[in-house]
Design an enzyme around this catalytic site. Structure first.
Site, PDB file in Angstrom:
ATOM      1  N   THR A  37     -42.659  14.699  30.729  1.00  0.00           N
ATOM      2  CA  THR A  37     -42.486  15.951  31.462  1.00  0.00           C
ATOM      3  C   THR A  37     -41.250  16.712  31.009  1.00  0.00           C
ATOM      4  OG1 THR A  37     -41.399  14.632  33.183  1.00  0.00           O
ATOM      5  CG2 THR A  37     -43.698  15.240  33.560  1.00  0.00           C
ATOM      6  N   ASP A  38     -40.309  16.025  30.346  1.00  0.00           N
ATOM      7  CA  ASP A  38     -39.037  16.688  30.052  1.00  0.00           C
ATOM      8  C   ASP A  38     -39.195  17.841  29.076  1.00  0.00           C
ATOM      9  OD1 ASP A  38     -39.593  14.869  27.999  1.00  0.00           O
ATOM     10  OD2 ASP A  38     -37.487  14.296  27.709  1.00  0.00           O
ATOM     11  N   GLY A 118     -36.415   0.102  20.194  1.00  0.00           N
ATOM     12  CA  GLY A 118     -37.861   0.242  20.179  1.00  0.00           C
ATOM     13  C   GLY A 118     -38.553  -0.197  21.450  1.00  0.00           C
ATOM     14  N   GLY A 120     -38.320   1.430  24.422  1.00  0.00           N
ATOM     15  CA  GLY A 120     -38.488   2.520  25.382  1.00  0.00           C
ATOM     16  C   GLY A 120     -37.340   2.644  26.350  1.00  0.00           C
ATOM     17  N   LEU A 121     -36.175   2.071  26.012  1.00  0.00           N
ATOM     18  CA  LEU A 121     -34.995   2.125  26.878  1.00  0.00           C
ATOM     19  C   LEU A 121     -33.925   3.056  26.311  1.00  0.00           C
ATOM     20  CD1 LEU A 121     -34.705  -1.659  27.798  1.00  0.00           C
ATOM     21  CD2 LEU A 121     -35.913   0.160  29.016  1.00  0.00           C
ATOM     22  N   ASP A 168     -33.146  11.626  28.156  1.00  0.00           N
ATOM     23  CA  ASP A 168     -32.439  10.402  27.779  1.00  0.00           C
ATOM     24  C   ASP A 168     -30.932  10.609  27.768  1.00  0.00           C
ATOM     25  OD1 ASP A 168     -34.984   9.433  27.500  1.00  0.00           O
ATOM     26  OD2 ASP A 168     -34.956   9.388  25.311  1.00  0.00           O
ATOM     27  N   TYR A 220     -46.207  10.748  19.471  1.00  0.00           N
ATOM     28  CA  TYR A 220     -45.330  11.525  20.349  1.00  0.00           C
ATOM     29  C   TYR A 220     -45.420  13.005  20.014  1.00  0.00           C
ATOM     30  CZ  TYR A 220     -41.149  12.558  23.157  1.00  0.00           C
ATOM     31  OH  TYR A 220     -40.284  13.063  24.104  1.00  0.00           O
TER      32      TYR A 220
END
Length: 378
Positions: A37-38, A118, A120-121, A168, A220
């Site tokens: 959504t960002d 890798g 997703g953090l 992020d 992506y």
């Protein structure tokens, strides 16, 4: 001095044969809800985690940028002036930040991290924000955290080549203990929302599937293009301008794939708002169904999940999790599960056994807590 800080300082001394001017750190993040959504100018609800990247940094007068890391042998180099983007390899992250800040002088940078790469953090934002916080201070730029957010995004978009939004970097810079950052990606306004996980006896369990992903390549960018196409065909500036009431018309106007991409974004924005309201009014035990619905939407409409993520979510829900979802950009990475403290070991055991049964690589499971954002360590 923490162990990771000590390693960064020792690595700096070994690589550059001098002492750093200081040490800074920035956390990775878990996105509680609000996926993809960002960059659609929507809403997100991430929190900074107690896994960090540490940057030991010193300025030089030789006009050279050099960076090393415990994760890779050798030292990468670049002239401080005239950096051409995009940049290759891992050094694109620290050098890209220096470029975005307008590289004022030479610098030596050494990185260490316990944020899994890798998964997703957002290990990338942890690098960017630790380095940008350091260089902002050392170059005496006086930039605000929202300004550093945008410069970190610029580095990721242009120097790295990953078409990400501001979520992020916002989490890594603005996070607070036991709280999430409610971010409006259109206005860039942010608000700290208490999570109350500690008092509720809940843990956020990260289930790293070890399926690696990269935002700079593949699906992506395709998903972002689909969202932009959907907005254009619907006659709006971004998908933020659509509500659930617009979905019947969208289904008539758009092809099936584009419609499902749009439906995910529209309903995910609504879920973020509902999650914030639930946290404020009823506490964290009320948000489980919203996490579950988010995963279904990402799996079926946005199609960014993988079998390992689906299995992690399924087993976590079956063995005590209040709610679970994949987190991050997708195509691998991690799932998160909101789990009562006393059930964490049970969930980890069940997920691990299920992965072994289905022939998947053993997952890396660990609990994270909401932590403070980027800071100077020494």
């Amino acid at each position: 001095m923490t162990e990771i800080t000590a390693r960064a300082v020792a690595g700096f001394r070994e690589a550059f044969d001098r002492e750093p001017d200081g040490v800074w750190s920035a956390p990775g993040r878990v996105n509680l809800i609000g996926e993809h959504t960002d960059y659609n100018e929507g809403f997100v609800l991430p929190f900074a985690i107690d896994r960090r990247t540490v940057a030991a940094v010193a300025l030089t007068d030789d006009g050279q940028l050099q960076a090393g890391t415990t994760a890779e042998p050798g030292v990468q180099s670049s002239a401080a002036e005239g950096i051409e983007v995009p940049l290759p390899g891992w050094s694109a992250y620290p050098f890209g930040v220096a470029w975005a800040l307008g590289a004022r002088s030479g610098a030596r940078i050494f990185l260490d991290s316990d944020v899994p790469v890798g998964a997703g953090l957002s290990s990338s934002a942890a690098v960017e924000c630790s380095v940008s916080t350091a260089l902002d201070e050392l170059w005496d730029l006086g930039l605000s955290k929202p300004e550093l957010v945008l410069l970190g995004q610029k580095a990721e978009n242009e120097a790295v080549g990953a078409p990400t939004g501001i979520m992020d970097q916002s989490a890594s810079l603005l996070g607070e203990r036991d709280a999430a950052v409610f971010l409006d990606c259109r206005t860039q306004e942010s608000e700290v929302v208490p999570l109350g996980l500690e008092a509720a006896g809940l843990e956020v369990l990260v289930i790293d599937t070890r399926v690696k992903h990269s935002h700079a390549t593949g699906g992506y960018g395709e998903r972002r293009a689909s969202c932009e196409l959907g907005a254009r065909l619907m006659g709006v500036g971004s998908l933020r301008d659509l509500s659930v009431d617009d979905l019947p018309r969208a289904q008539q106007v758009l092809d099936d794939v584009t419609f499902r991409r749009v439906r995910h974004i529209v309903t995910e924005n609504e879920r973020v708002l509902q999650t914030v309201a639930a946290l404020r009014e009823r506490g964290p035990r009320a948000i489980g169904p919203l996490l579950d619905a988010s995963h279904v939407s990402m799996r079926d409409d946005f199609e960014i999940s993988v079998p390992e993520l689906d299995l992690a979510v399924e087993m976590a829900r079956a063995t005590g999790a209040i709610g679970a979802r994949m987190t991050g950009g997708g195509f691998g990475g991690a799932a998160i599960a909101l789990v009562p403290r006393e059930q964490v070991a049970t969930v980890i055991d069940a997920v691990t056994k299920a992965f072994a049964r289905d022939g998947f690589e053993a997952p890396n499971c660990f609990a994270v807590r909401a932590d403070a954002g980027a800071r100077r360590e020494s």
